[in-house]
Design an enzyme around this catalytic site. Structure first.
Site, PDB file in Angstrom:
ATOM      1  N   LYS A 277       1.338 -12.583   8.554  1.00  0.00           N
ATOM      2  CA  LYS A 277       0.396 -12.134   7.853  1.00  0.00           C
ATOM      3  C   LYS A 277      -0.173 -12.894   6.758  1.00  0.00           C
ATOM      4  CE  LYS A 277      -1.320  -8.079   5.355  1.00  0.00           C
ATOM      5  NZ  LYS A 277      -1.000  -6.515   4.679  1.00  0.00           N
TER       6      LYS A 277
ATOM      7  N   TYR B 101       4.925 -12.577   5.760  1.00  0.00           N
ATOM      8  CA  TYR B 101       3.760 -12.071   4.808  1.00  0.00           C
ATOM      9  C   TYR B 101       3.431 -12.950   3.574  1.00  0.00           C
ATOM     10  CZ  TYR B 101       0.657  -8.619   2.404  1.00  0.00           C
ATOM     11  OH  TYR B 101      -0.088  -8.044   1.560  1.00  0.00           O
TER      12      TYR B 101
ATOM     13  N   THR C 244       0.755  -1.185   0.170  1.00  0.00           N
ATOM     14  CA  THR C 244      -0.045   0.056  -0.078  1.00  0.00           C
ATOM     15  C   THR C 244       0.812   1.412  -0.053  1.00  0.00           C
ATOM     16  OG1 THR C 244      -1.783  -1.134   1.197  1.00  0.00           O
ATOM     17  CG2 THR C 244      -1.778   1.092   1.149  1.00  0.00           C
TER      18      THR C 244
END
Length: 305
Positions: A167, A139, A51
């Site tokens: 995650k 992740y 992001t």
């Protein structure tokens, strides 16, 4: 290190990186955005994640963001540094920058584009873990890396000395739950959906929260997890339903944006809310007029405009 070495929990969004219209890093806007996130009671943030457009940041810019975030909000919330890179050597440099800045930990995917094998993934994380003594969150993001880390591989990664969290952004929900059951006592486990299923997982099995994106709804995001923890499940359902509106209107089942880029959508939405999120940096492009209208409509439906 293990899950008890850190207190990471709740809503920890990957946040946008403000750029000027000319594509320069906008540090004053960054400071203002960080203050807004802290005022909205985020449990933490991820700096320079997907992001945050890590792929278009220079190494120096990433380090600048780490240091600025630590100074601005590091005493108010958990701050994790996104260290995604194509090689372990690059990831190690980013991890050292995060450690030097005083961040609480790092977030790291397998090398994107490369589509590494299982043993290559293990070697990649092992190299980073051996080189930098900072808490590490693995992740799993198949959309961005081309590989999906299954429970057996995640379990092997959890054996590494600095891995304290996962995650898991897999579109395989069965695999997500299997990983949660296997790892919940060993590492912090993120990716819990903000719906009835998420409430059931949190109250009956475990899990630590969600590392989302953008934090467009402000305090609604972390307050979902506070409500569940406090036993106010009706409030959690209300807040979660608001979050699901964003997910259904803007994103697909694989966590990718359903139109434009996620970064452009989130930045435009935040800007409409008065948050100085800035512009996207090329190769990403700003939203078209029709796409802007779609974002405005969603915020209007949520009572945010």
């Amino acid at each position: 290190m293990d899950r008890d070495s850190v207190d990471w929990h709740g809503y920890i969004p990957a946040v946008t990186t403000p750029f000027t219209a000319d594509g320069d890093l906008d540090l004053p806007a960054w400071a203002a955005q960080l203050d807004w996130l802290a005022d909205q009671r985020m449990h933490g943030i991820v700096v320079a994640g997907t992001t945050g457009e890590w792929f278009s940041l220079t190494e120096q810019e990433r380090a600048e963001l780490f240091h600025a975030a630590a100074r601005q909000v590091g005493d108010r919330m958990t701050v994790l540094g996104g260290c995604n890179a194509y090689t372990a050597a690059e990831a190690i440099r980013h991890a050292r920058a995060a450690q030097a800045a005083g961040l609480h930990g790092i977030l790291l995917t397998p090398p994107p584009y490369v589509v590494p094998s299982r043993e290559e993934i293990l070697a990649f994380y092992r190299d980073v873990s051996k080189a930098v003594d900072i808490p590490l969150c693995v992740y799993n993001w198949p959309r961005g890396t081309g590989v999906d880390l299954d429970t057996e591989l995640l379990t092997r990664l959890a054996d590494l000395p600095t891995v304290v969290a996962v995650k898991n952004s897999t579109p395989d929900f069965g695999g997500f739950v299997k990983g949660l059951v296997a790892l919940r006592h060993r590492v912090r486990y993120f990716g819990i959906p903000t719906n009835e299923t998420g409430i059931e997982l949190l109250t009956r099995i475990g899990g630590d929260g969600l590392m989302g994106a953008g934090a467009v709804l402000g305090a609604d995001h972390p307050d979902f997890f506070r409500a569940v923890a406090g036993g106010d499940l009706d409030r959690a359902r209300h807040l979660g339903a608001r979050d699901r509106v964003l997910m259904e209107n803007w994103f697909g089942a694989d966590y990718g944006a359903s139109f434009a880029s996620a970064q452009a959508i989130l930045k435009y939405a935040l800007t409409l809310r008065g948050v100085p999120a800035g512009h996207v940096r090329r190769p990403l492009l700003p939203l078209t007029a029709d796409q802007q209208a779609r974002v405005r409509a969603t915020l209007t439906d949520l009572g945010l405009r």
